[in-house]
Enzyme design. Structure first.
Site, PDB file in Angstrom:
ATOM      1  N   HIS A  39       0.847  -1.193   0.000  1.00 13.57           N
ATOM      2  CA  HIS A  39       0.000   0.000   0.000  1.00 13.57           C
ATOM      3  C   HIS A  39       0.884   1.245   0.000  1.00 13.57           C
ATOM      4  CE1 HIS A  39      -3.938  -1.911   1.763  1.00 13.57           C
ATOM      5  NE2 HIS A  39      -3.425  -2.612   0.758  1.00 13.57           N
ATOM      6  N   GLU A  97       0.985   3.942   1.762  1.00  9.24           N
ATOM      7  CA  GLU A  97       1.499   4.408   3.054  1.00  9.24           C
ATOM      8  C   GLU A  97       2.688   3.579   3.516  1.00  9.24           C
ATOM      9  OE1 GLU A  97      -1.645   3.668   2.193  1.00  9.24           O
ATOM     10  OE2 GLU A  97      -3.074   4.439   3.663  1.00  9.24           O
ATOM     11  N   CYS A 157      -6.156   2.158   5.719  1.00  8.95           N
ATOM     12  CA  CYS A 157      -6.821   0.924   6.141  1.00  8.95           C
ATOM     13  C   CYS A 157      -6.249   0.489   7.496  1.00  8.95           C
ATOM     14  CB  CYS A 157      -6.600  -0.162   5.091  1.00  8.95           C
ATOM     15  SG  CYS A 157      -4.903  -0.781   5.029  1.00  8.95           S
ATOM     16  N   CYS A 169      -2.358  -0.138   7.352  1.00 11.76           N
ATOM     17  CA  CYS A 169      -1.573   1.095   7.258  1.00 11.76           C
ATOM     18  C   CYS A 169      -1.689   1.918   8.539  1.00 11.76           C
ATOM     19  CB  CYS A 169      -2.004   1.891   6.039  1.00 11.76           C
ATOM     20  SG  CYS A 169      -1.551   1.051   4.508  1.00 11.76           S
TER      21      CYS A 169
END
Ligand SMILES: [Zn+2]
Length: 167
Positions: A72, A74, A102, A105
């Site tokens: 992801h 992040e 999410c 993260c």
């Protein structure tokens, strides 16, 4: 009996003229655009150093591009920022991301000790910064970054809507 006030950091309504995070969010949006090339959902992130302007790391979704479920925006931005800073502890730093983080993260952000998380669009289906969960401000955790949501929210959301419409 005294009523305990919960000192939550409210999701500040950004001032369209003076919001200090807009420039960083534009950078994150640019990063997000790069995700599309690899067939990934356009989410982008940047980590800013203590001064609030120096970019320590950037990242965009690379789940499809790399076949890595944890790739992801992040997480990738945090890894790069930590590598550049030469330390895992990113105290004083700010992570700016186009979509509400999410749970994975949000967990990584708590562990990285960033001071602040700024996000654009809300994620009502999976957001862990106030929508579905609020991992970042969970009082049971020993580190709680400041959370600022809604920065350039429309631009961030439009990028996602257009991506899914095009599929
Ligand atoms: Zn995530």
């Amino acid at each position: 009996m005294t009523v305990q006030q919960t000192p939550l950091t409210p999701g500040r309504r950004p001032d369209p003229v003076r919001d200090p995070w807009r420039d960083a969010m534009r950078l994150a949006l640019k990063e997000a655009g790069q995700a599309v090339r690899g067939g990934d959902v356009p989410v982008g992130a940047v980590v800013l150093a203590e001064d609030g302007t120096t970019v320590l790391g950037t990242g965009h979704n690379e789940r499809e591009a790399t076949g890595d479920p944890t790739a992801h925006a992040e997480v990738l931005a945090l890894r790069r920022a930590a590598a550049r800073a030469g330390r895992w502890r990113l105290s004083g730093c700010t992570l700016v991301v186009t979509l509400e983080p999410c749970t994975m993260c949000a967990g990584a952000l708590v562990l990285s000790r960033v001071d602040r998380v700024v996000y654009g669009a809300r994620d009502d289906k999976a957001g862990a910064a106030g929508s579905l969960w609020d991992v970042l401000r969970d009082r049971r955790l020993n580190h709680r970054p400041e959370v600022i949501g809604g920065v350039l929210a429309e631009e961030c959301a439009t990028l996602l809507t257009e991506f899914f419409r095009g599929r």
